[in-house]
Write a protein that holds these residues in place. Structure first.
Motif, PDB file in Angstrom:
ATOM      1  N   GLN B  14       0.938  -1.093  -0.100  1.00  0.00           N
ATOM      2  CA  GLN B  14       0.126  -0.016   0.016  1.00  0.00           C
ATOM      3  C   GLN B  14       1.001   1.380   0.044  1.00  0.00           C
ATOM      4  N   GLU B  15       0.296   2.373  -0.660  1.00  0.00           N
ATOM      5  CA  GLU B  15       0.931   3.408  -0.561  1.00  0.00           C
ATOM      6  C   GLU B  15       1.420   3.996   0.738  1.00  0.00           C
ATOM      7  N   ALA B  16       2.468   4.531   0.964  1.00  0.00           N
ATOM      8  CA  ALA B  16       3.162   5.035   2.149  1.00  0.00           C
ATOM      9  C   ALA B  16       3.959   3.789   2.990  1.00  0.00           C
ATOM     10  N   GLU B  17       3.762   2.612   2.740  1.00  0.00           N
ATOM     11  CA  GLU B  17       4.567   1.546   3.460  1.00  0.00           C
ATOM     12  C   GLU B  17       5.846   1.438   2.922  1.00  0.00           C
ATOM     13  N   ASP B  81       7.979   5.060   2.619  1.00  0.00           N
ATOM     14  CA  ASP B  81       7.091   5.801   2.238  1.00  0.00           C
ATOM     15  C   ASP B  81       6.831   5.849   0.627  1.00  0.00           C
ATOM     16  N   SER B  82       6.471   4.573   0.234  1.00  0.00           N
ATOM     17  CA  SER B  82       6.377   4.312  -1.034  1.00  0.00           C
ATOM     18  C   SER B  82       5.157   5.192  -1.934  1.00  0.00           C
ATOM     19  N   GLN B  83       5.360   5.533  -3.083  1.00  0.00           N
ATOM     20  CA  GLN B  83       4.405   6.273  -3.669  1.00  0.00           C
ATOM     21  C   GLN B  83       3.938   5.413  -5.064  1.00  0.00           C
ATOM     22  N   LEU B  84       2.888   5.996  -5.600  1.00  0.00           N
ATOM     23  CA  LEU B  84       2.377   5.446  -6.711  1.00  0.00           C
ATOM     24  C   LEU B  84       3.213   5.469  -7.826  1.00  0.00           C
ATOM     25  N   GLY B  85       4.078   6.500  -8.002  1.00  0.00           N
ATOM     26  CA  GLY B  85       5.154   6.459  -9.040  1.00  0.00           C
ATOM     27  C   GLY B  85       6.156   5.476  -8.936  1.00  0.00           C
TER      28      GLY B  85
END
Lengths: 114, 112
Positions: B14-17, B81-85
């Motif tokens: 998930q985003e932000a993980e 802090d993973s992002q969709l990009g």
């Protein structure tokens, strides 16, 4: 140029025909690589040019594949008598010195052999 | 010959993980470089981070960092802090005295 340029971006050919793929590296880059990427797979090394040294051809899958680099700049990858299993994306990359340097990649040529 | 192995064909978070991608390599060389490259759907390969084997300190580039374990021949990539990009294929690569060798890649998907 600003980046590594490859042409054509897409190529459709018939089985048995010859194809030529072109790569224009970044000006001044002495090292140039060709890789092959089959659908959803990793990068398979094909050939490596470094300055005036003899190229490392250890990755070429058969004698139908050849590559040259004229004047230390533009490179052409030639596939003779294409087969369906040659269908893949062919990526070219260049770097300033070669070893342990950041590679700059082109967007690749998608080759489809019917 | 040197080989690079990425044992995770696909990953999804998930985003932000935070997510960690694994890479191991096999070599008898003592001096070499390790790389992580990103290939988004556009097909354009982009260098994410580079590690020199003789440096003990792990390389970092903003949200990207590596855990380099030379004795174990392990070179994992952590994306914070993973992002969709960040959705892309990620390739680990090794270069010693010869050509640059890539692993098979990990397809990473960041979900909103």
């Amino acid at each position: 140029g600003a980046g590594v340029s490859q042409s054509p971006s897409n190529k459709v050919t018939e089985k048995g025909k010859d194809v030529e793929l072109r790569c224009d590296p970044i000006s001044g880059h002495t090292a140039l690589y060709w890789y092959r990427q089959s659908l959803g797979q990793g990068l398979e090394f094909l050939i490596y040019f470094q300055g005036n040294s003899a190229p490392d051809k250890s990755g070429l899958p058969s004698d139908r594949f050849s590559a040259e680099r004229t004047g230390g700049s533009v490179s052409t990858l030639t596939i003779q008598r294409t087969q369906q299993e040659d269908s893949a994306v062919y990526l070219c990359a260049s770097s300033l010195e070669g070893l342990n340097e950041k590679l700059f990649f082109g967007s690749g040529t998608q080759l489809s052999v019917l | 010959a040197q080989t690079v192995t990425q044992s995770q064909p696909e990953m999804s978070v998930q985003e932000a993980e935070t997510v960690t991608l694994s890479c191991t390599y096999d070599t008898s060389e003592n001096n070499y470089y390790l790389f992580w490259y990103k290939q988004p759907p556009s097909r354009q390969m982009i260098l994410v981070i580079r590690q020199e084997a003789y440096k003990q300190q792990n390389a970092t580039e903003n949200r990207f960092s590596v855990n380099f374990q030379k004795a174990a021949k392990s070179f994992s990539l952590k994306i914070s802090d993973s992002q969709l990009g960040d959705t892309a294929m990620y390739f680990c690569a090794y270069q010693g005295a010869q050509k640059l060798v890539f692993g098979q890649g990990t397809r990473l998907t960041i979900n909103p």
